[in-house]
Design a protein around this motif. Structure first.
Motif, PDB file in Angstrom:
ATOM      1  N   LEU A   1      10.121   1.525   0.275  1.00 15.33           N
ATOM      2  CA  LEU A   1       8.725   1.743   0.636  1.00 15.33           C
ATOM      3  C   LEU A   1       8.598   2.381   2.012  1.00 15.33           C
ATOM      4  O   LEU A   1       7.752   3.254   2.230  1.00 15.33           O
ATOM      5  CB  LEU A   1       7.965   0.414   0.600  1.00 15.33           C
TER       6      LEU A   1
ATOM      7  N   ILE B   1       1.198   1.784   5.033  1.00 12.86           N
ATOM      8  CA  ILE B   1       1.222   0.692   4.074  1.00 12.86           C
ATOM      9  C   ILE B   1       1.483  -0.602   4.815  1.00 12.86           C
ATOM     10  O   ILE B   1       2.342  -0.665   5.700  1.00 12.86           O
ATOM     11  CB  ILE B   1       2.254   0.910   2.950  1.00 12.86           C
TER      12      ILE B   1
ATOM     13  N   SER C   1      14.236  -1.642  -5.616  1.00 14.71           N
ATOM     14  CA  SER C   1      13.447  -0.562  -6.196  1.00 14.71           C
ATOM     15  C   SER C   1      14.359   0.376  -6.975  1.00 14.71           C
ATOM     16  O   SER C   1      15.512   0.596  -6.573  1.00 14.71           O
ATOM     17  CB  SER C   1      12.727   0.213  -5.092  1.00 14.71           C
TER      18      SER C   1
ATOM     19  N   PHE D   1       4.156   5.263  -5.489  1.00 15.68           N
ATOM     20  CA  PHE D   1       4.154   3.816  -5.318  1.00 15.68           C
ATOM     21  C   PHE D   1       4.423   3.111  -6.641  1.00 15.68           C
ATOM     22  O   PHE D   1       5.152   2.121  -6.709  1.00 15.68           O
ATOM     23  CB  PHE D   1       2.813   3.355  -4.742  1.00 15.68           C
TER      24      PHE D   1
ATOM     25  N   LEU E   1       7.602   0.605  -7.193  1.00 19.86           N
ATOM     26  CA  LEU E   1       7.276  -0.816  -7.394  1.00 19.86           C
ATOM     27  C   LEU E   1       7.495  -1.268  -8.827  1.00 19.86           C
ATOM     28  O   LEU E   1       7.241  -2.440  -9.150  1.00 19.86           O
ATOM     29  CB  LEU E   1       5.819  -1.065  -6.992  1.00 19.86           C
TER      30      LEU E   1
ATOM     31  N   GLU F   1       1.884  -4.094  -6.735  1.00 19.43           N
ATOM     32  CA  GLU F   1       1.281  -2.777  -6.826  1.00 19.43           C
ATOM     33  C   GLU F   1       0.657  -2.423  -5.485  1.00 19.43           C
ATOM     34  O   GLU F   1       0.384  -3.307  -4.660  1.00 19.43           O
ATOM     35  CB  GLU F   1       0.229  -2.725  -7.920  1.00 19.43           C
ATOM     36  N   ALA F   2       0.447  -1.119  -5.242  1.00 22.06           N
ATOM     37  CA  ALA F   2      -0.160  -0.650  -4.002  1.00 22.06           C
ATOM     38  C   ALA F   2      -1.626  -0.363  -4.239  1.00 22.06           C
ATOM     39  O   ALA F   2      -1.990   0.305  -5.218  1.00 22.06           O
ATOM     40  CB  ALA F   2       0.550   0.607  -3.501  1.00 22.06           C
TER      41      ALA F   2
ATOM     42  N   TYR G   1      -2.704   1.863   2.670  1.00 25.26           N
ATOM     43  CA  TYR G   1      -2.381   1.123   1.466  1.00 25.26           C
ATOM     44  C   TYR G   1      -1.940  -0.290   1.832  1.00 25.26           C
ATOM     45  O   TYR G   1      -1.369  -0.525   2.907  1.00 25.26           O
ATOM     46  CB  TYR G   1      -1.242   1.815   0.700  1.00 25.26           C
TER      47      TYR G   1
ATOM     48  N   LEU H   1      -0.088  -3.935  -0.092  1.00 29.29           N
ATOM     49  CA  LEU H   1       0.686  -4.405  -1.227  1.00 29.29           C
ATOM     50  C   LEU H   1       0.086  -5.712  -1.724  1.00 29.29           C
ATOM     51  O   LEU H   1      -0.228  -6.605  -0.926  1.00 29.29           O
ATOM     52  CB  LEU H   1       2.145  -4.623  -0.790  1.00 29.29           C
TER      53      LEU H   1
END
Length: 828
Positions: free
Chosen positions: A54, A65, A77, A90, A94, A100-101, A108, A110
């Motif tokens: 990420l 984020i 990931s 994303f 994920l 999810e973002a 953003y 999480l």
């Protein structure tokens, strides 16, 4: 340093962008009501820990984020490859994680995967307590700006959002009031660049003048480039002795930043050509990752490369990276071959969330054999040209020019309160040269090939460079506005010892026939003790500062100055020469005016003060160069910052510029040394234009055009061995559909005529020239799967014959014919 990034509202069609330079100012005010679109980019992020994936995605995409890294511990990931928008990127990263973002007003956040949040929750900031569906998170930050160190690796882009190469301030390319070119990791790989010399050859506005196999001069805006930095810290070496800074292996570096124009604020030498900043790779991976590659190519090229990163502690706070390369190759130049080995290791430690310590070592050794020293002759003794032979050589089969470089560095970066950052670094670089060379002069007889005068010699040299640098930077508030400030101090010392060992065979044995030369010449014995010795020591102390003042929402001023002192001591065969320059003030000033959401106009002024090493007919060191450099231009940032463009007009005025003395060498100088005279009123002016970045989601390109004129006070052209006009283009496109994974690319490098004055064998002064020429380069890369890929590079695809250097001593060097290089790599 926190930077507020602009929202891009105006959308330009990529194909039309190359034609839009002249109309930027008007287009910057059009269609301001259009909604921004999500940028689609190409990514190549390997599988690994989710938090790390990420972070790399946020840096590459320029997104914010907010996450609670502790909750992601142990999650992995699948990685990301190909073209993606922020949302799809994303989603892929994920996949399978249970998270999810979600997009908010400030970036953003999480959250656990589930039903879409209410509009109120979506609009809430990351840390807002009124959004229970969102995970408790860290403060929202822009990863590419707030990170202690940003990398271009994995971005798949030909541009970067931030650079500090020009002023020490972290600014966007559009906010920097000078011309800046960045060769990212992706662009270096796409163009098959293996060393610094090749990188400079692909840089817009930079030309190469190479006279023999081991040395080359690089120039910009009509002047030689002699300012080099590593991680923003100046390094000092004399390339005339062949210490080989141009041979630095690019596998050790993340990117190259080239600031054209005077850069005395950070380098201490206000030379008006350019400053070249190399950014090292670092150990940023908290899991085992790396790449192994093997390459084969023309003239027996064999290259192996390994780049491995690994955590040293369970929590990933201690990390290490090792890069190793070995390369062997023969040449189109007969009898010439070269072996190169480079090793680089770095340990990066997160001492705290805001503190990073880096410790590194690198070692490089180059072993050329059959070297050409000083080029090859142009004419027979009767004045007729020697026929073209790109493989011609004047070497002896026992020659070599071994050179090496070792360096150690320590760097500490610390975030402070209020958005400030402190960086301290210490660097030590050592170099060594051991060369047994064979030089020829004169012109051979056209019928017998005899008549060249041999000049065997041995040279040995050592050098060391120690640098300490301290910088503090951050924001401050005044007059109701927010500004930025950078303060720094620098101490440096360079020492070198070079010596010559004459041949003991007197008189020298005559050479064999040329151009039928086969390299067979009896190797003489050389004197055990030096025939002459040159010692040099340079000491430099400096304090510098720069600030970016927000005069209004649309107008920014960039101001800076450097106060330095330089002491030079040189000893030649017992004779001591000393120069001491005190309280040298090098001011810098620039203005940047926004003309809209995407376009800015700028102007800058920089003072020039550059001590010279050249000497006149009486062996006196020339007076330092003094002058100034002005630049006026437009810059644009398009397609959500994925594409940068610039147009610049520049003018440089200098006094005391060294020019070759037509009388030749300094009488009695050992070794032989060209005498110089000071040119008064030297003036250069020109124009540069550049576009670099993403034209479409799978299309990267770089286009640069440069033109200048240079003359002295009388109007006489100077530095004519540098081409006045250049065009450099490179582009790559990643195909989709049935050809998914295939990338095709190519480039064209064109330059205008250049020439030099030379003495003809019959006595008259004449011009020798290289007419304008263009080189076509091609590339293809196929990603077989997530781990394997293969690449092919074809340089000089049309097999153009050209010369890379012309000199007053009537010598030349031919450029490389068509070459093919194939490589295969495995990533893990």
């Amino acid at each position: 340093m926190p930077v507020t990034l602009r929202n891009t509202r105006l959308r330009l069609h990529p194909v039309a962008l190359a034609l839009a330079l002249a109309s930027w100012a008007g287009s910057g005010h059009a269609q301001t009501g259009a909604a921004p679109q999500a940028a689609v980019r190409v990514y190549n992020i390997p599988a690994g820990p989710l938090a790390e994936a990420l972070n790399r995605f946020a840096q590459a995409a320029g997104l914010s984020i907010a996450v609670d890294a502790g909750r992601l511990a142990g999650l992995r990931s699948p990685g990301l490859s190909g073209s993606h928008s922020p949302a799809s990127g994303f989603a892929e990263l994920l996949r399978g994680s249970g998270y999810e973002a979600a997009r908010t007003e400030v970036g953003y956040v999480l959250r656990p995967a589930g039903p879409a949040p209410t509009p109120a929750a979506t609009a809430a900031p990351a840390a807002a307590p009124a959004a229970p569906a969102i995970e408790p998170a860290l403060p929202v930050v822009r990863a590419r700006v707030q990170a202690l160190r940003a990398s271009s690796e994995g971005s798949a882009s030909y541009t970067v959002p931030i650079t500090s190469a020009a002023t020490g301030l972290s600014l966007g390319l559009r906010d920097t009031p000078q011309s800046v070119t960045v060769l990212t990791r992706q662009r270096l790989d796409d163009q098959g660049v293996l060393d610094l010399g090749q990188a400079l050859a692909q840089t817009p506005g930079v030309s190469t003048n190479q006279g023999d196999t081991e040395r080359a001069d690089y120039s910009a805006r009509g002047f030689e480039i002699n300012n080099f930095l590593i991680d923003g810290v100046p390094v000092r070496f004399s390339e005339s002795w062949g210490y080989g800074i141009a041979g630095l292996d690019m596998a050790l570096f993340d990117r190259v930043e080239v600031v054209r124009g005077a850069a005395g604020l950070l380098t201490g030498s206000g030379a008006p050509a350019a400053a070249v900043n190399l950014l090292r790779k670092h150990a940023d991976s908290k899991t085992l990752a790396g790449e192994l590659s093997l390459g084969l190519g023309s003239w027996g090229l064999r290259r192996a490369e390994a780049d491995v990163s690994t955590p040293l502690s369970a929590d990933g706070r201690w990390r290490a990276r090792l890069v190793a390369t070995h390369q062997e190759q023969e040449s189109y130049t007969r009898m010439y071959s070269r072996k190169k080995t480079a090793l680089y290791g770095v340990v990066d430690v997160d001492l705290s969330p805001g503190t990073r310590l880096s410790l590194g070592l690198d070692w490089r050794q180059t072993a050329p054999r059959g070297v050409v020293w000083g080029g090859t002759p142009m004419w027979f003794s009767d004045g007729t040209p020697i026929p073209v032979d790109r493989g011609e050589t004047t070497t002896a089969d026992w020659t070599f020019w071994d050179n090496g470089m070792q360096s150690a560095f320590a760097q500490l970066e610390q975030r402070l309160a209020g958005g400030w950052k402190l960086k301290a670094s210490a660097t030590r670089i050592k170099g060594n040269v051991d060369a047994v060379l064979f030089y020829v002069s004169g012109a051979p007889d056209r019928l017998t090939g005899l008549g060249l005068e041999p000049g065997p010699n041995r040279y040995k040299g050592t050098s060391s460079s120690d640098t300490l640098d301290l910088q503090a930077s951050g924001p401050f508030s005044a007059w109701g506005r927010r500004h930025e400030l950078m303060l720094g101090a620098n101490l440096a010392r360079e020492q070198s010892r070079n010596s010559g060992h004459d041949s003991l065979t007197k008189p020298a044995v005559p050479t064999g026939p040329y151009p039928q030369w086969d390299g067979r010449y009896p190797r003489p014995d050389f004197s055990a003790s030096p025939s002459w010795t040159m010692l040099r020591e340079d000491r430099l102390a400096a304090a510098y500062a720069a600030t970016r003042l927000s005069l209004s929402d649309s107008l920014k001023a960039v101001l800076g100055t450097r106060l330095s002192s330089q002491k030079v001591r040189r000893e030649e065969s017992g004779v001591v020469y000393q120069d001491h320059h005190k309280a040298i003030l090098t001011p810098y000033a620039g203005l940047v005016q926004d003309l809209g959401e995407q376009v800015s106009a700028y102007l800058s002024h920089t003072a020039i003060f550059q001590p010279q090493t050249e000497r006149d007919w009486q062996a006196r060191t020339l007076t330092p160069i003094r002058g100034n450099s002005q630049e006026l231009g437009l810059k644009g940032e398009f397609l959500d910052g994925e594409l940068n463009a610039s147009l610049a007009l520049f003018r440089i005025q200098q006094d005391n510029l060294a020019q070759p003395d037509p009388r030749g060498n300094i009488p009695g100088a050992q070794p032989a040394e060209q005498a110089f005279v000071e040119a008064l009123g030297a003036r250069t002016q020109g124009v540069e234009a550049e576009i670099s970045g993403q034209l479409a989601p799978q299309w990267q390109a770089s286009l640069g055009l440069a033109h200048f004129k240079a003359s002295d006070a009388s109007g006489q052209a100077i530095n004519t061995q540098m081409p006045r006009t250049q065009l450099k283009l490179f582009t790559s496109y990643r195909l989709g559909g049935a050809l998914q994974g295939l990338t095709l690319g190519g480039g064209l490098n064109w330059q205008s005529r250049f020439y030099a004055g030379a003495t003809h064998p019959l006595g008259q002064q004449v011009e020798v020239e290289q007419q304008a020429y263009a080189l076509l380069n091609l590339m293809a890369r196929y990603e077989i799967n997530r781990h394997w890929q293969a690449s092919l590079h074809i340089d000089n695809a049309l097999d153009k014959t050209y010369q890379t250097g012309l000199f007053s001593s009537a010598i030349r060097k031919w450029g490389e014919p068509r070459s093919l290089n194939f490589s295969a790599s495995y990533r893990f």
